[in-house]
Scaffold this motif. Sequence first.
Motif, PDB file in Angstrom:
ATOM      1  N   HIS A  55      34.248  14.927   8.467  1.00 44.19           N
ATOM      2  CA  HIS A  55      34.334  14.438   7.460  1.00 44.19           C
ATOM      3  C   HIS A  55      35.382  15.340   5.956  1.00 44.19           C
ATOM      4  CE1 HIS A  55      32.636   9.969   9.163  1.00 44.19           C
ATOM      5  NE2 HIS A  55      31.923  11.361   9.392  1.00 44.19           N
ATOM      6  N   GLU A  56      36.001  14.070   5.290  1.00 44.81           N
ATOM      7  CA  GLU A  56      36.555  14.661   4.174  1.00 44.81           C
ATOM      8  C   GLU A  56      35.652  15.587   3.518  1.00 44.81           C
ATOM      9  OE1 GLU A  56      40.499  13.296   1.335  1.00 44.81           O
ATOM     10  OE2 GLU A  56      38.821  11.842   2.192  1.00 44.81           O
ATOM     11  N   TYR A  57      35.427  16.106   2.871  1.00 43.59           N
ATOM     12  CA  TYR A  57      34.211  16.549   2.163  1.00 43.59           C
ATOM     13  C   TYR A  57      34.853  16.242   0.825  1.00 43.59           C
ATOM     14  CZ  TYR A  57      30.843  18.646  -0.547  1.00 43.59           C
ATOM     15  OH  TYR A  57      29.638  19.736  -1.272  1.00 43.59           O
ATOM     16  N   LEU A  58      34.615  15.513  -0.598  1.00 43.49           N
ATOM     17  CA  LEU A  58      35.296  15.480  -1.684  1.00 43.49           C
ATOM     18  C   LEU A  58      33.687  15.827  -2.391  1.00 43.49           C
ATOM     19  CD1 LEU A  58      38.136  13.244  -2.065  1.00 43.49           C
ATOM     20  CD2 LEU A  58      38.005  15.457  -1.737  1.00 43.49           C
ATOM     21  N   ALA A  59      33.791  16.853  -3.328  1.00 45.83           N
ATOM     22  CA  ALA A  59      32.295  17.096  -4.369  1.00 45.83           C
ATOM     23  C   ALA A  59      33.492  17.218  -5.722  1.00 45.83           C
ATOM     24  CB  ALA A  59      31.912  18.343  -3.889  1.00 45.83           C
ATOM     25  N   LEU A  60      31.950  16.415  -6.456  1.00 46.57           N
ATOM     26  CA  LEU A  60      32.175  16.369  -7.689  1.00 46.57           C
ATOM     27  C   LEU A  60      30.865  16.283  -8.499  1.00 46.57           C
ATOM     28  CD1 LEU A  60      33.450  12.624  -8.477  1.00 46.57           C
ATOM     29  CD2 LEU A  60      34.852  14.371  -8.174  1.00 46.57           C
ATOM     30  N   SER A  61      30.969  17.872  -9.119  1.00 49.12           N
ATOM     31  CA  SER A  61      30.217  17.775  -9.841  1.00 49.12           C
ATOM     32  C   SER A  61      29.642  16.909 -11.116  1.00 49.12           C
ATOM     33  CB  SER A  61      30.337  19.244 -10.738  1.00 49.12           C
ATOM     34  OG  SER A  61      31.598  19.356 -11.532  1.00 49.12           O
ATOM     35  N   SER A 124      28.131   4.428  -5.112  1.00 51.16           N
ATOM     36  CA  SER A 124      29.353   4.743  -4.227  1.00 51.16           C
ATOM     37  C   SER A 124      30.560   3.856  -5.245  1.00 51.16           C
ATOM     38  CB  SER A 124      29.453   4.900  -3.150  1.00 51.16           C
ATOM     39  OG  SER A 124      29.107   4.421  -2.541  1.00 51.16           O
ATOM     40  N   GLU A 125      30.231   2.291  -5.457  1.00 51.22           N
ATOM     41  CA  GLU A 125      31.598   1.499  -5.789  1.00 51.22           C
ATOM     42  C   GLU A 125      31.906   1.568  -6.980  1.00 51.22           C
ATOM     43  OE1 GLU A 125      33.310  -0.448  -2.716  1.00 51.22           O
ATOM     44  OE2 GLU A 125      31.063   0.621  -1.162  1.00 51.22           O
ATOM     45  N   CYS A 126      30.870   2.406  -7.581  1.00 50.87           N
ATOM     46  CA  CYS A 126      32.056   2.501  -9.377  1.00 50.87           C
ATOM     47  C   CYS A 126      32.930   3.046  -9.597  1.00 50.87           C
ATOM     48  CB  CYS A 126      30.503   3.842  -9.751  1.00 50.87           C
ATOM     49  SG  CYS A 126      30.565   4.525 -11.078  1.00 50.87           S
ATOM     50  N   PRO A 127      33.575   2.009 -10.349  1.00 49.36           N
ATOM     51  CA  PRO A 127      34.905   2.015 -10.205  1.00 49.36           C
ATOM     52  C   PRO A 127      35.152   3.654 -11.066  1.00 49.36           C
ATOM     53  CG  PRO A 127      34.459  -0.031 -11.431  1.00 49.36           C
ATOM     54  CD  PRO A 127      32.979   1.042 -11.359  1.00 49.36           C
ATOM     55  N   GLY A 128      34.307   3.751 -11.862  1.00 49.06           N
ATOM     56  CA  GLY A 128      34.735   5.382 -12.613  1.00 49.06           C
ATOM     57  C   GLY A 128      34.194   6.169 -11.141  1.00 49.06           C
ATOM     58  N   TYR A 129      33.550   6.790 -11.180  1.00 47.50           N
ATOM     59  CA  TYR A 129      33.603   7.724  -9.669  1.00 47.50           C
ATOM     60  C   TYR A 129      34.472   7.277  -8.419  1.00 47.50           C
ATOM     61  CZ  TYR A 129      32.113   9.047  -5.287  1.00 47.50           C
ATOM     62  OH  TYR A 129      31.406   9.830  -3.881  1.00 47.50           O
ATOM     63  N   SER A 134      39.808   9.594  -6.954  1.00 50.50           N
ATOM     64  CA  SER A 134      40.726   9.045  -6.659  1.00 50.50           C
ATOM     65  C   SER A 134      42.054  10.652  -7.923  1.00 50.50           C
ATOM     66  CB  SER A 134      41.722   8.022  -7.633  1.00 50.50           C
ATOM     67  OG  SER A 134      43.253   8.024  -7.629  1.00 50.50           O
ATOM     68  N   MET A 135      41.151  11.021  -8.796  1.00 53.36           N
ATOM     69  CA  MET A 135      42.174  11.774  -8.884  1.00 53.36           C
ATOM     70  C   MET A 135      41.974  13.396  -7.929  1.00 53.36           C
ATOM     71  SD  MET A 135      40.545  11.244 -13.407  1.00 53.36           S
ATOM     72  CE  MET A 135      40.489  12.379 -13.563  1.00 53.36           C
ATOM     73  N   LYS A 136      40.067  13.227  -7.564  1.00 53.72           N
ATOM     74  CA  LYS A 136      40.239  14.224  -7.395  1.00 53.72           C
ATOM     75  C   LYS A 136      41.163  15.074  -5.198  1.00 53.72           C
ATOM     76  CE  LYS A 136      37.001  18.053  -5.803  1.00 53.72           C
ATOM     77  NZ  LYS A 136      36.667  18.906  -6.359  1.00 53.72           N
ATOM     78  N   ARG A 137      41.124  13.438  -5.115  1.00 57.14           N
ATOM     79  CA  ARG A 137      42.368  13.701  -3.855  1.00 57.14           C
ATOM     80  C   ARG A 137      43.473  13.767  -4.301  1.00 57.14           C
ATOM     81  NH1 ARG A 137      38.969   9.252  -2.746  1.00 57.14           N
ATOM     82  NH2 ARG A 137      37.864   9.973  -0.659  1.00 57.14           N
ATOM     83  N   ARG A 138      44.438  13.725  -5.570  1.00 60.52           N
ATOM     84  CA  ARG A 138      45.501  14.537  -5.810  1.00 60.52           C
ATOM     85  C   ARG A 138      45.710  15.520  -6.067  1.00 60.52           C
ATOM     86  NH1 ARG A 138      45.668  11.082 -10.711  1.00 60.52           N
ATOM     87  NH2 ARG A 138      44.124   9.180  -9.684  1.00 60.52           N
ATOM     88  N   THR A 139      45.004  16.500  -5.847  1.00 63.28           N
ATOM     89  CA  THR A 139      44.518  18.305  -6.143  1.00 63.28           C
ATOM     90  C   THR A 139      44.703  18.811  -5.114  1.00 63.28           C
ATOM     91  OG1 THR A 139      41.642  18.598  -6.117  1.00 63.28           O
ATOM     92  CG2 THR A 139      43.823  18.236  -8.277  1.00 63.28           C
ATOM     93  N   ILE A 140      44.731  17.492  -3.384  1.00 61.89           N
ATOM     94  CA  ILE A 140      44.701  17.978  -2.374  1.00 61.89           C
ATOM     95  C   ILE A 140      45.939  18.016  -1.452  1.00 61.89           C
ATOM     96  CG2 ILE A 140      43.228  18.009  -0.380  1.00 61.89           C
ATOM     97  CD1 ILE A 140      40.847  17.330  -1.938  1.00 61.89           C
TER      98      ILE A 140
END
Length: 145
Positions: A55-61, A124-129, A134-140
Motif C-alpha cells: 500500500h501507499e505509505y504517506l506519513a504525516l508527523s 481518518s475522516e477528518c477534513p483537516g487530515y 492531499s497536500m502531501k500527495r502533491r509532493t510525490i
Amino acid sequence: MGKEYEAKISELKRPNIRIYDVEDEMEGCELLNALKNQNPEIVKADSKIERCRVHEYLALSRCMKCYSYDHWSEACKGGKICVKCGGNHLAKDCKAAAIQCMNCVKANGKLQLNLDCSHSVLSSECPGYQRRMSMKRRTIMYESI
C-alpha cells in the motif's frame, strides 16, 4: 523581492510503500517478484504473484501531546489535549457531550475555512487530515511509476 531571494520549484519525492503479509522466510528475489506483481504498470507481464499486500505509505508527523501536525511531542509548545473534545484533560476523563477536533477548529480560525469539527482529532475522516494528506500527495512524483 530583491537579490537576496531565489525562487525554486521543489523536487518531487518518490512514492513510499508499506508491505504487509511478508513471510519471514521469503528471500529477496521472492519479495521483488511480489512487488512487481502488485505493480503491473511498472513490471513485465511474466512475473509471479506472491502473498503480500503493498500500500501507499504517506506519513504525516503528528505530535502525540497536542495532536497537531509538523512536529513531535519532544518539540511541542502546546499542552496535552483530549482526543475527543480538545480540552485540557485525558480522553478517559472526558465528560464533554460533543466531540470536537481541535485541528479543524484551529484551521477554521487561522485559514478562514469552514471544516466540520464534529469528530475526533484522530479520525481518518477528518477534513483537516484529508487536506494534509492531499497536500502531501502533491509532493510525490507518481508519474515516474
